[in-house]
Motif scaffolding. Structure first.
Motif, short mmCIF file in Angstrom:
data_model
loop_
_atom_site.label_atom_id
_atom_site.label_comp_id
_atom_site.label_asym_id
_atom_site.label_seq_id
_atom_site.Cartn_x
_atom_site.Cartn_y
_atom_site.Cartn_z
N VAL A 306 20.19 49.25 -13.50
CA VAL A 306 20.57 47.91 -13.93
C VAL A 306 19.29 47.16 -14.30
O VAL A 306 18.45 46.90 -13.44
N VAL A 307 19.14 46.86 -15.59
CA VAL A 307 17.98 46.13 -16.08
C VAL A 307 18.48 44.72 -16.41
O VAL A 307 19.12 44.50 -17.44
N GLY A 308 18.19 43.78 -15.50
CA GLY A 308 18.78 42.46 -15.60
C GLY A 308 18.12 41.56 -16.63
O GLY A 308 17.11 41.92 -17.27
N PHE A 309 18.67 40.38 -16.77
CA PHE A 309 18.32 39.38 -17.79
C PHE A 309 16.81 39.23 -17.98
O PHE A 309 16.04 39.15 -17.02
N SER A 310 16.41 39.22 -19.25
CA SER A 310 15.04 38.86 -19.65
C SER A 310 13.97 39.75 -19.03
O SER A 310 12.91 39.28 -18.64
N THR A 311 14.25 41.05 -18.97
CA THR A 311 13.27 42.01 -18.45
C THR A 311 12.62 42.75 -19.61
O THR A 311 13.30 43.13 -20.56
N GLU A 312 11.31 42.95 -19.53
CA GLU A 312 10.61 43.78 -20.51
C GLU A 312 10.10 45.04 -19.83
O GLU A 312 9.44 44.98 -18.79
N ILE A 313 10.40 46.19 -20.44
CA ILE A 313 9.92 47.48 -19.95
C ILE A 313 9.18 48.14 -21.12
O ILE A 313 9.76 48.41 -22.17
N THR A 314 7.90 48.39 -20.91
CA THR A 314 7.04 48.89 -21.99
C THR A 314 6.30 50.14 -21.56
O THR A 314 5.62 50.13 -20.53
N ARG A 315 6.45 51.21 -22.32
CA ARG A 315 5.73 52.48 -22.08
C ARG A 315 5.82 52.89 -20.61
O ARG A 315 4.82 53.27 -20.00
N SER A 316 7.01 52.82 -20.06
CA SER A 316 7.17 53.05 -18.62
C SER A 316 8.26 54.07 -18.34
O SER A 316 9.04 54.45 -19.22
N TYR A 317 8.31 54.48 -17.07
CA TYR A 317 9.28 55.46 -16.59
C TYR A 317 10.04 54.84 -15.43
O TYR A 317 9.43 54.37 -14.45
N LEU A 318 11.39 54.83 -15.51
CA LEU A 318 12.25 54.41 -14.41
C LEU A 318 13.15 55.57 -14.03
O LEU A 318 13.82 56.15 -14.88
N GLY A 319 13.16 55.91 -12.74
CA GLY A 319 14.06 56.93 -12.26
C GLY A 319 15.48 56.41 -12.14
O GLY A 319 15.78 55.26 -12.49
N ASP A 320 16.38 57.23 -11.63
CA ASP A 320 17.78 56.83 -11.49
C ASP A 320 17.92 55.70 -10.47
O ASP A 320 17.11 55.54 -9.55
N ASP A 321 18.98 54.88 -10.66
CA ASP A 321 19.40 53.87 -9.68
C ASP A 321 18.38 52.77 -9.43
O ASP A 321 18.32 52.20 -8.34
N CYS A 322 17.58 52.43 -10.43
CA CYS A 322 16.63 51.32 -10.28
C CYS A 322 17.31 50.01 -10.70
O CYS A 322 18.13 49.98 -11.61
N TRP A 323 16.94 48.92 -10.01
CA TRP A 323 17.51 47.60 -10.28
C TRP A 323 16.37 46.60 -10.55
O TRP A 323 15.46 46.45 -9.74
N LEU A 324 16.49 45.92 -11.71
CA LEU A 324 15.48 44.93 -12.10
C LEU A 324 16.16 43.63 -12.50
O LEU A 324 17.34 43.62 -12.88
N HIS A 325 15.39 42.53 -12.44
CA HIS A 325 15.93 41.24 -12.90
C HIS A 325 14.77 40.33 -13.26
O HIS A 325 13.98 39.94 -12.40
N SER A 326 14.64 40.02 -14.54
CA SER A 326 13.59 39.13 -15.03
C SER A 326 12.21 39.61 -14.58
O SER A 326 11.46 38.89 -13.91
#
Length: 447
Positions: A306-326
């Protein structure tokens, strides 16, 4: 002569330098583990017989997937047999079970373009030699093994010589085809029985064999990615993303005002909400949700994120089941089940723009990157408005409290909170309702 040799994949290392991440052989890229990726690539070329030398960390995976790959055998590396040489000796019985079967030896954590395997196979099928060894031509010194070579014939190997004593510019790649592996097993056993107990058993035995048999150099100049340190996940991910084609599952839901640029893989069940921009090459795993007004650039996002509102992800790696918000996630690696509170950010560039160093055991290691964010083990949690400085590593299941500015690594299962001194006292101020009313009237008039 058999058309395709058996393949032995060395995956017995303990991934100690890969901390705080888990076993590198099972690290997932584009929805499959690195070991799966290697097996799939080799099967597509035509290889069919496989032996995996494993460690206890991946024993469970091999048992679970044993029947998914026909003609797959595996053995656990003997604890008393260290390094690559020990890995091959651990598989001695399986190697010798079929006399006369050629053997192709690879490291699981070395990622090459598939054309290297095809090229070695082509040499094996068309020429007459005792073996074929891949060499990578380097323009400047690196701490690697180097071949002693004469007109395409390898006469020896020197492991990590001083820069002034490089025997050639041909670095040894672990892509070694032995027409008669019995000879190599014999040299390994001879060297292992000596009093020398350094970690270059494999290279010593190979060097001895090259003096007795004819081994030809197979040159390789394409991509070579090594998964040794945790930040090298970004190198492998970047290379694999560069190879993808555009593929979006039919049931993906993309808002009308969301946009996609470049090559992407978006798996089934993904939702991309309004105002979001995806810039390829990128991968978004199944059932992930990308919220409103997000920016995803050249990144790999696992499943059920879940990549929440107004998040920037740049040249990155996220595994399964990660949660982000702003959040801002730049040049970072987040393993499975990592959660960031609102406003938590990763710094990825030093103020002096110099290379970023990372602590690996007792040494400071130059990452060879001037942009590197955070590396987080699985299950970690970051509180709201926490700030993580470049190159910091956070152990699995650890917690970073709200407002923390983190400058150094945190071990596993630790909590890190900032101490605050709060001062409270009465104040003489009285809210003025009329002033607030004036503000409201001005807004209505457009002033």
């Amino acid at each position: 002569m058999e058309k395709y040799p058996a393949v032995i994949i060395l995956a017995g290392g303990q991934s100690e330098r890969f901390w705080p991440l888990g076993d590198k052989n099972l690290f997932s890229f584009l929805g499959q583990t690195l070991l799966e990726f290697q097996l799939k690539t080799l099967r597509q070329i035509g290889f069919r017989d496989f032996i995996v030398v494993a460690n206890k960390n991946i024993d469970w995976w091999l048992k679970e997937h044993f029947y998914d790959v026909p003609k797959l055998e595996y053995v656990l590396q003997n604890n008393n047999l260290k390094g690559m040489g020990g890995a091959v000796l651990s598989a001695k019985q399986k190697i010798l079970a079929k006399p006369g079967r050629p053997l192709y030896i690879l490291n699981c954590d070395d990622v090459y373009h598939p054309d290297l395997h095809r090229k070695i196979l082509k040499h094996y099928q068309r020429e007459k030699a005792d073996g074929y060894l891949a060499g990578y031509r380097v323009s400047s010194y690196q701490p690697l093994g180097y071949f002693i070579e004469n007109e395409g014939v390898i006469q020896g190997i020197i492991e990590k010589p001083p820069s002034a004593k490089m025997p050639s510019h041909w670095a040894n790649l672990v892509a070694h085809l032995f027409v008669n592996p019995v000879d190599f097993i014999h040299e390994l056993e001879v060297e292992n029985n000596k009093s020398i107990k350094t970690d270059d058993l494999y290279e010593r035995a190979l060097g001895k064999l090259c003096q007795k048999k004819v081994f030809r150099l197979v040159s390789y100049r394409d991509e070579w990615k090594i998964l040794k340190y945790p930040w090298q996940v970004l190198d492998v991910a970047d290379y694999l993303l560069s190879q993808i084609s555009f593929k979006v599952s039919k049931d993906v839901r993309i808002a009308e005002n969301a946009s996609i640029e470049g090559k992407v893989i978006i798996e089934k069940g993904v939702k991309i909400l309004g105002g979001t921009k995806i810039v390829g090459p990128s991968f978004i795993g199944a059932n992930s949700i990308i919220g409103n007004n997000c920016l995803i650039r050249e990144s790999m996002i696992g499943r059920n994120c879940v990549v929440g509102f107004s998040t920037e992800i740049t040249r990155s790696y996220l595994g399964d089941d990660c949660w982000l918000h702003s959040n801002y996630i730049g040049d970072s690696v987040l393993e499975k089940d990592v959660s960031l509170g609102s406003g938590a950010v990763t710094a990825n560039l030093r103020l002096d723009e110099a290379n970023i160093f990372a602590q690996v055991k007792e040494k400071k290691v130059d990452t060879q990157r001037n942009k590197l964010g955070v590396i987080i083990g699985k299950g970690a949690r970051l509180g709201v408005n926490s700030s993580i400085m470049p190159g910091v590593k956070i152990g699995k299941n650890s917690i970073v409290g709200p407002g923390v500015v983190l400058l150094k690594d945190i071990p596993e299962n630790q909590m890190c909170f900032a101490k605050q001194v709060l001062e409270m006292k009465s104040h003489p101020y009285t809210p003025h309702a009329e002033i607030r009313a004036q503000f409201k009237r001005a807004l209505k008039k457009g002033n």
